[in-house]
Design a protein around this motif. Sequence first.
Motif, PDB file in Angstrom:
ATOM      1  N   VAL A 108      10.978   8.134  -0.530  1.00 45.00           N
ATOM      2  CA  VAL A 108      12.206   8.342   0.085  1.00 45.00           C
ATOM      3  C   VAL A 108      12.245   9.737   0.890  1.00 45.00           C
ATOM      4  N   TYR A 109      11.800  10.901   0.440  1.00 47.92           N
ATOM      5  CA  TYR A 109      11.702  12.129   1.019  1.00 47.92           C
ATOM      6  C   TYR A 109      10.768  11.753   2.182  1.00 47.92           C
ATOM      7  N   ALA A 110       9.662  11.491   2.088  1.00 52.59           N
ATOM      8  CA  ALA A 110       8.755  11.202   3.345  1.00 52.59           C
ATOM      9  C   ALA A 110       9.457  10.386   4.469  1.00 52.59           C
ATOM     10  N   ARG A 111       9.886   9.287   4.014  1.00 52.21           N
ATOM     11  CA  ARG A 111      10.550   8.591   5.086  1.00 52.21           C
ATOM     12  C   ARG A 111      12.108   9.247   5.677  1.00 52.21           C
ATOM     13  N   THR A 112      12.498  10.089   4.940  1.00 51.05           N
ATOM     14  CA  THR A 112      13.588  10.943   5.716  1.00 51.05           C
ATOM     15  C   THR A 112      13.150  12.135   6.411  1.00 51.05           C
ATOM     16  N   GLY A 113      11.986  12.614   6.456  1.00 53.83           N
ATOM     17  CA  GLY A 113      11.404  13.721   6.995  1.00 53.83           C
ATOM     18  C   GLY A 113      11.591  15.047   6.244  1.00 53.83           C
ATOM     19  N   ARG A 114      11.712  14.726   4.854  1.00 55.48           N
ATOM     20  CA  ARG A 114      11.544  16.018   3.828  1.00 55.48           C
ATOM     21  C   ARG A 114      10.287  16.051   3.389  1.00 55.48           C
ATOM     22  N   VAL A 115       9.168  16.356   4.358  1.00 60.10           N
ATOM     23  CA  VAL A 115       7.828  16.318   3.951  1.00 60.10           C
ATOM     24  C   VAL A 115       7.512  17.399   2.727  1.00 60.10           C
ATOM     25  N   ASP A 116       8.195  18.524   2.895  1.00 59.88           N
ATOM     26  CA  ASP A 116       7.668  19.501   1.733  1.00 59.88           C
ATOM     27  C   ASP A 116       8.036  18.887   0.434  1.00 59.88           C
ATOM     28  N   ALA A 117       9.439  18.280   0.398  1.00 56.65           N
ATOM     29  CA  ALA A 117       9.789  17.724  -0.883  1.00 56.65           C
ATOM     30  C   ALA A 117       9.029  16.763  -1.539  1.00 56.65           C
TER      31      ALA A 117
ATOM     32  N   ALA B 146       0.780  -1.071  -0.085  1.00 59.95           N
ATOM     33  CA  ALA B 146       0.004   0.204  -0.025  1.00 59.95           C
ATOM     34  C   ALA B 146       0.678   1.222   0.060  1.00 59.95           C
ATOM     35  N   LEU B 147       2.022   0.938   0.323  1.00 61.07           N
ATOM     36  CA  LEU B 147       3.121   2.360   0.262  1.00 61.07           C
ATOM     37  C   LEU B 147       3.429   2.771  -1.174  1.00 61.07           C
ATOM     38  N   PRO B 148       3.516   3.838  -1.346  1.00 60.38           N
ATOM     39  CA  PRO B 148       3.822   4.502  -2.864  1.00 60.38           C
ATOM     40  C   PRO B 148       5.151   3.933  -3.273  1.00 60.38           C
ATOM     41  N   LEU B 149       5.587   2.825  -3.685  1.00 55.15           N
ATOM     42  CA  LEU B 149       6.919   2.427  -3.754  1.00 55.15           C
ATOM     43  C   LEU B 149       6.591   1.500  -5.138  1.00 55.15           C
ATOM     44  N   ILE B 150       6.924   2.067  -6.425  1.00 55.83           N
ATOM     45  CA  ILE B 150       6.513   1.636  -7.557  1.00 55.83           C
ATOM     46  C   ILE B 150       7.789   0.787  -8.014  1.00 55.83           C
ATOM     47  N   ALA B 151       7.733  -0.643  -8.500  1.00 57.98           N
ATOM     48  CA  ALA B 151       8.800  -1.288  -9.388  1.00 57.98           C
ATOM     49  C   ALA B 151       8.211  -1.331 -10.819  1.00 57.98           C
ATOM     50  N   ALA B 152       9.030  -0.823 -11.526  1.00 56.74           N
ATOM     51  CA  ALA B 152       8.465  -0.699 -12.996  1.00 56.74           C
ATOM     52  C   ALA B 152       8.603  -2.066 -13.776  1.00 56.74           C
ATOM     53  N   THR B 153       7.804  -2.468 -14.592  1.00 58.71           N
ATOM     54  CA  THR B 153       7.840  -3.739 -15.342  1.00 58.71           C
ATOM     55  C   THR B 153       7.409  -3.390 -16.860  1.00 58.71           C
ATOM     56  N   ALA B 154       7.236  -2.127 -17.319  1.00 55.03           N
ATOM     57  CA  ALA B 154       7.219  -1.978 -18.743  1.00 55.03           C
ATOM     58  C   ALA B 154       8.026  -0.944 -19.242  1.00 55.03           C
ATOM     59  N   PHE B 155       9.239  -1.022 -18.883  1.00 53.00           N
ATOM     60  CA  PHE B 155      10.400  -0.175 -19.204  1.00 53.00           C
ATOM     61  C   PHE B 155      11.498  -0.978 -19.980  1.00 53.00           C
ATOM     62  N   PRO B 156      12.242  -0.143 -20.606  1.00 49.42           N
ATOM     63  CA  PRO B 156      13.384  -0.664 -21.152  1.00 49.42           C
ATOM     64  C   PRO B 156      14.209  -1.391 -20.141  1.00 49.42           C
ATOM     65  N   SER B 157      14.864  -2.484 -20.178  1.00 52.45           N
ATOM     66  CA  SER B 157      15.474  -3.358 -19.439  1.00 52.45           C
ATOM     67  C   SER B 157      16.365  -2.633 -18.366  1.00 52.45           C
ATOM     68  N   ALA B 158      17.361  -1.740 -18.760  1.00 48.20           N
ATOM     69  CA  ALA B 158      18.110  -1.067 -17.585  1.00 48.20           C
ATOM     70  C   ALA B 158      17.293  -0.186 -16.693  1.00 48.20           C
ATOM     71  N   GLN B 159      16.115   0.557 -17.325  1.00 49.58           N
ATOM     72  CA  GLN B 159      15.477   1.478 -16.353  1.00 49.58           C
ATOM     73  C   GLN B 159      14.639   0.587 -15.575  1.00 49.58           C
TER      74      GLN B 159
ATOM     75  N   THR C 242      -2.892   9.081  -1.640  1.00 39.34           N
ATOM     76  CA  THR C 242      -2.549   8.195  -0.524  1.00 39.34           C
ATOM     77  C   THR C 242      -1.087   8.923   0.239  1.00 39.34           C
ATOM     78  N   GLY C 243      -0.412   9.157  -0.459  1.00 40.84           N
ATOM     79  CA  GLY C 243       0.958   9.698  -0.146  1.00 40.84           C
ATOM     80  C   GLY C 243       0.849  10.842   0.553  1.00 40.84           C
ATOM     81  N   LEU C 244      -0.100  11.826  -0.018  1.00 42.58           N
ATOM     82  CA  LEU C 244      -0.366  13.273   0.530  1.00 42.58           C
ATOM     83  C   LEU C 244      -1.067  12.972   1.950  1.00 42.58           C
ATOM     84  N   ASP C 245      -1.868  12.034   1.822  1.00 43.56           N
ATOM     85  CA  ASP C 245      -2.926  12.086   3.161  1.00 43.56           C
ATOM     86  C   ASP C 245      -1.900  11.498   4.034  1.00 43.56           C
ATOM     87  N   ARG C 246      -0.970  10.677   3.946  1.00 44.26           N
ATOM     88  CA  ARG C 246       0.039  10.227   5.145  1.00 44.26           C
ATOM     89  C   ARG C 246       0.911  11.291   5.574  1.00 44.26           C
ATOM     90  N   LEU C 247       1.299  12.384   4.704  1.00 47.94           N
ATOM     91  CA  LEU C 247       1.676  13.442   4.920  1.00 47.94           C
ATOM     92  C   LEU C 247       1.060  14.463   5.864  1.00 47.94           C
TER      93      LEU C 247
END
Length: 118
Positions: free
Chosen positions: A64-73, A8-21, A105-110
């Motif tokens: 990453v920013y949310a988890r490291t306290g950089r809420v505005d970013a 449910a966290l806003p972490l995304i693992a891409a599958t529809a990209f060029p392989s390196a990305q 959802t990410g904004l709501d958690r902030l």
Amino acid sequence: MRFVALAALPLIAATAFPSAQAQENGAATRLITRGFYGEAEARLMRELRIYPDRPELLLNLAAVYARTGRVDAARSLYARVLSKDEVLMDLASQRTAGSHGIAKTGLDRLAPVQFTAR
């Protein structure tokens, strides 16, 4: 296009990209889940220089920013995702969600909860 998100966290693992990305973003996602935020941020920033509007990269960096306290970013990145077209993403739990829903959802958690009494 569809992408894969973790839990449910806003972490995304891409599958529809060029392989390196896909490998780079997948590596960043694994780093985030392990708490290696500095390394994840560096990878995401590298990819964002090449693909500045990819919602999965923006959402992962916002996490990453949310988890490291950089809420505005984090808030700024979530707003940036909301300003773009919505992209449907596959969640790890065999569901789908739009990039806008994940950003909201990410904004709501902030948002701090404030109570007042009179």
